[in-house]
Every structure is written in structure tokens, then in C-alpha cells.
Design a protein around this motif. Structure first.
Motif, mmCIF file in Angstrom:
data_model
loop_
_atom_site.group_PDB
_atom_site.id
_atom_site.type_symbol
_atom_site.label_atom_id
_atom_site.label_comp_id
_atom_site.label_asym_id
_atom_site.label_seq_id
_atom_site.Cartn_x
_atom_site.Cartn_y
_atom_site.Cartn_z
ATOM 1 N N UNK A 197 0.797 9.106 13.469
ATOM 2 C CA UNK A 197 2.230 8.865 13.272
ATOM 3 C C UNK A 197 2.618 9.008 11.796
ATOM 4 N N UNK A 198 1.711 8.566 10.893
ATOM 5 C CA UNK A 198 2.002 8.643 9.474
ATOM 6 C C UNK A 198 1.480 9.957 8.896
ATOM 7 N N UNK A 199 2.396 10.862 8.590
ATOM 8 C CA UNK A 199 2.004 12.146 8.013
ATOM 9 C C UNK A 199 1.560 11.959 6.566
ATOM 10 N N UNK A 200 0.780 12.890 6.074
ATOM 11 C CA UNK A 200 0.267 12.804 4.708
ATOM 12 C C UNK A 200 1.407 12.880 3.696
ATOM 13 N N UNK A 201 1.381 12.026 2.662
ATOM 14 C CA UNK A 201 2.428 12.076 1.629
ATOM 15 C C UNK A 201 2.512 13.457 0.985
ATOM 16 N N UNK A 202 3.731 13.927 0.769
ATOM 17 C CA UNK A 202 3.920 15.224 0.110
ATOM 18 C C UNK A 202 3.436 15.151 -1.340
ATOM 19 N N UNK A 203 3.636 13.980 -1.953
ATOM 20 C CA UNK A 203 3.254 13.766 -3.354
ATOM 21 C C UNK A 203 2.336 12.547 -3.378
ATOM 22 N N UNK A 204 1.081 12.749 -3.701
ATOM 23 C CA UNK A 204 0.129 11.632 -3.655
ATOM 24 C C UNK A 204 0.044 10.880 -4.984
ATOM 25 N N UNK A 205 0.379 11.549 -6.086
ATOM 26 C CA UNK A 205 0.423 10.872 -7.392
ATOM 27 C C UNK A 205 1.876 10.500 -7.686
ATOM 28 N N UNK A 206 2.136 9.212 -7.738
ATOM 29 C CA UNK A 206 3.508 8.726 -7.912
ATOM 30 C C UNK A 206 3.586 7.818 -9.129
ATOM 31 N N UNK A 238 18.885 5.812 -4.354
ATOM 32 C CA UNK A 238 18.799 5.148 -3.045
ATOM 33 C C UNK A 238 17.597 4.209 -2.981
ATOM 34 N N UNK A 239 17.848 2.981 -2.557
ATOM 35 C CA UNK A 239 16.775 2.014 -2.338
ATOM 36 C C UNK A 239 16.036 2.390 -1.057
ATOM 37 N N UNK A 240 14.678 2.321 -1.099
ATOM 38 C CA UNK A 240 13.895 2.673 0.088
ATOM 39 C C UNK A 240 13.134 1.479 0.671
ATOM 40 N N UNK A 241 12.987 0.401 -0.106
ATOM 41 C CA UNK A 241 12.354 -0.809 0.430
ATOM 42 C C UNK A 241 12.700 -1.983 -0.493
ATOM 43 N N UNK A 242 13.031 -3.115 0.110
ATOM 44 C CA UNK A 242 13.457 -4.299 -0.639
ATOM 45 C C UNK A 242 12.261 -5.201 -0.953
ATOM 46 N N UNK A 285 10.490 14.232 -0.327
ATOM 47 C CA UNK A 285 9.240 13.493 -0.118
ATOM 48 C C UNK A 285 9.382 12.327 0.868
ATOM 49 N N UNK A 286 9.861 12.585 2.084
ATOM 50 C CA UNK A 286 10.041 11.482 3.044
ATOM 51 C C UNK A 286 8.737 10.780 3.411
ATOM 52 N N UNK A 287 7.640 11.524 3.501
ATOM 53 C CA UNK A 287 6.361 10.898 3.846
ATOM 54 C C UNK A 287 5.844 10.020 2.704
ATOM 55 N N UNK A 332 15.421 2.988 6.914
ATOM 56 C CA UNK A 332 14.581 3.692 7.894
ATOM 57 C C UNK A 332 13.089 3.574 7.580
ATOM 58 N N UNK A 333 12.718 3.641 6.308
ATOM 59 C CA UNK A 333 11.303 3.549 5.954
ATOM 60 C C UNK A 333 10.783 2.124 6.135
ATOM 61 N N UNK A 334 11.583 1.154 5.687
ATOM 62 C CA UNK A 334 11.174 -0.247 5.810
ATOM 63 C C UNK A 334 11.091 -0.676 7.271
#
Length: 344
Positions: free
Chosen positions: A25-34, A106-110, A241-243, A333-335
């Protein structure tokens, strides 16, 4: 004929099919170094970020995260806008402030459901303090000018009829420097986070005049639920980079889940020693005070963005409530997916 071996094989195949969605279900992150910028990582305001990092939850999601710590949230924001950071761990209200300047974040997680910011006046410099008008012409310590500590101070002062240009704001950080600035008399008042504020309060160095370290105090100051620390980034980063955004949300919500049951001893073992500011007992007293302010599931509450907008527009001429599209300042949506995965 259905033999026992055939039945077992069929059962195994069925189990594999049932388990497959969970595995893939969890696809590989497009960007692994963040790269993540943060303004004052030692503050409890960002405790979920520290816990997530220290417990290896970012790595568990396939991410190699580099965290750059700045003196305050406004400087961490500048790092994101300037391109030296991919994501910022900062105050939600920055997404509103920047939209007023036609920049969309945009906030993606609180991480926090209360600002955890208290404002106090120096008992040494202002022993006869009576009301907010006594702060006219005074120096007020904030983590960094333009940060959420500055925003809360502006809001508190405005309700007492004191304008932001009638005081002087001084950046003092959120750690030992903030303690020193207040105790040495460099500032007359301070708007800051814990553990700094509890340490000053318990030693009698400040008289607290506004407090959002609890949900009740936040309701009194803001008139509603006020989203605080979150991971936010540019809309372009979210689109590309949604993943990766999902992996970041997963890691933070995993950290929030851990914090729900963590005891004082667990916290002490996990955070760096320098965060304790030399006083373990007071650090834990601070944690008890702000514990309910930590988010539980990473979701921004429905009424939260409106509360933040009302607060900002009440004292900032740049933020016009009817011009802000709150739906573009956050996504749950991510949270939501992370909450379901970790049962947070």
C-alpha cells in the motif's frame, strides 16, 4: 480430490493476497533524502519531531532526514522559501501569512494542537506591572522576530490596545539564551515555549499574563482550537512527492502514537541531554504541563484553521480573512492514512 496439502497451499495463497495490500500500500518515496528546517528544536513545541527522529521512525519509512535547527520559526521558514530545506517543522499560521503574500504552503501533518506559548513579564524589571499598557516602550523577548512566539505576543498586546510598533521585539531563541536574556534584564517581558517558560515561572522570574500551554488556556486566548506545530511544505513539493509526504506523515504519527503512552522516564531517555537545560525535574514538570497540547493523530481539526485566521486578521493588516482560501493551507489526507495504519 481436495488433499490436505492442496488446502494448505490454497490457504497460503489466500493469506498472501489478503496481506498484499498491507505490504504494497505504501509506495516508495520519490525523494528519500529530505531536509527539514525547524526553529528551536529543543522546545517541547517540536517534541514529536525529536521523538520521531530519535526513535528511527523516519528511517523506518525509508527516509534519510537531515534536520537543520534555527533560532526561531521565521528563520526556519526562510530556509524553506529559499530552497535550502524541503520541509519546515513550524507553526501552522505561517501557511496563512504566506498565502496573504501569494505564496502557497501546505501543512501535511500536525504535531501540536495548542501553541504551547506563554507570555510573562519580568518580576525584576517590572515589579509593579498592572496591565498590558505597562509594556509600551518595553523590550519583549521572542524566539525570533516573525515567529509564532511573536504572533502570540502581538495578539495579546492588541487585546490590551497596544500596537506591535509600540514595543521592541528581541530574538532570544528557545533555550538557555532565552533564560539568560530575561534573568539578566535584557528584556522586560518574554513570549516563549516550554521548558523555558516553566523554568522562569517556577523560579519566580516571570509573572505569566497569557498562557496557551493547555487546551483550556488556548480556548481562552484564541476562542477555539488552534493548530500549532506541523510539517508544512510548498504545494509544488506535495504535488511532486506525494509518497514522500505520506512517509513523513507516517513517521510523525508513529511518534505521536508513542508519546500517548510514554512516561517521564521514556522522555528523559529519548531526548538529547542538552534539551533538559540542566534541570531534569523542571523539564519533566514542563512536559506534564504541555502533554495535552501534543497532537494525538496528526489531523488538523476542522475548526482550527478558521481560529488561526481570525487571530491573525485581528492584528495583521496584511491578512484579510475574505482573501484567504484555508483549504489550500493544509491537507489531512496523509495524516488520515497514517492514523488508520498506526491506530493513533
Amino acid at each position: 480430490m481436495l488433499t490436505r496439502r492442496t488446502l494448505l497451499s490454497a490457504t497460503a495463497v489466500a493469506a498472501a493476497w489478503v496481506g498484499a495490500p498491507l505490504v504494497y500500500a505504501q509506495a516508495k518515496p520519490e525523494k528519500t533524502k529530505v531536509s527539514i528546517s525547524v526553529g528551536g528544536k529543543a522546545a517541547f513545541y517540536y517534541l514529536p519531531l525529536t521523538i520521531t527522529e530519535q526513535l528511527g521512525y523516519f528511517k523506518a519509512e525509508g527516509l534519510e532526514v537531515e534536520i537543520s535547527d534555527f533560532a526561531g520559526g521565521s528563520r526556519a521558514l526562510q530556509a524553506l522559501i529559499g530552497g535550502s530545506a524541503d520541509v519546515c517543522s513550524g507553526a501552522y499560521e505561517h501557511t496563512i501569512n504566506l498565502q496573504a503574500k501569494n505564496q502557497f504552503l501546505r501543512s501535511i501533518v500536525l504535531q501540536g494542537r495548542a501553541p504551547q506559548i506563554a507570555m510573562g513579564v519580568s518580576t525584576k524589571n517590572l515589579p509593579s506591572y498592572k496591565d498590558l499598557s505597562d509594556l509600551r516602550g518595553k523590550k519583549i523577548g521572542v524566539s525570533a522576530p516573525g515567529s509564532s512566539t511573536n504572533m502570540v505576543a502581538n495578539l495579546v498586546l492588541s487585546r490590551g490596545g497596544v500596537k506591535a510598533n509600540e514595543v521592541s521585539y528581541v530574538g532570544v531563541g528557545v533555550a538557555a539564551g532565552a533564560l539568560t536574556a530575561l534573568r539578566s534584564g535584557q528584556v522586560d517581558a518574554i513570549s516563549n515555549t516550554d521548558p523555558v517558560m516553566t523554568m522562569l515561572e517556577q523560579k519566580g522570574d516571570v509573572k505569566i499574563i497569557s498562557d496557551t500551554r493547555t487546551l483550556k488556556g488556548t480556548q481562552e486566548v484564541f476562542g477555539g482550537v488552534m493548530p500549532a506545530a506541523c510539517l508544512y511544505t510548498t504545494q509544488d513539493f506535495v504535488d511532486k512527492n506525494p509518497n514522500t509526504c505520506q512517509a513523513l506523515a507516517n513517521a510523525i504519527v508513529h511518534g505521536l502514537k508513542w508519546l500517548q503512552t510514554a512516561g517521564p522516564g521514556d522522555i528523559i531517555k529519548t531526548v538529547p541531554e542538552t534539551y533538559l537545560l540542566g534541570d531534569r525535574a523542571l523539564y519533566l514538570a514542563s512536559f506534564d504541563k504541555i502533554r495535552e497540547a501534543i497532537a494525538t493523530d496528526g489531523l488538523i481539526p476542522t475548526s482550527g484553521p478558521k481560529t488561526a485566521l481570525n487571530a491573525l486578521s485581528s492584528f495583521s493588516a496584511d491578512v484579510k480573512a475574505d482573501k484567504i482560501d484555508l483549504s489550500r493551507t493544509y491537507t489531512n489526507e496523509f495524516a488520515q492514512r497514517a492514523k488508520e495504519r498506526f491506530k493513533a
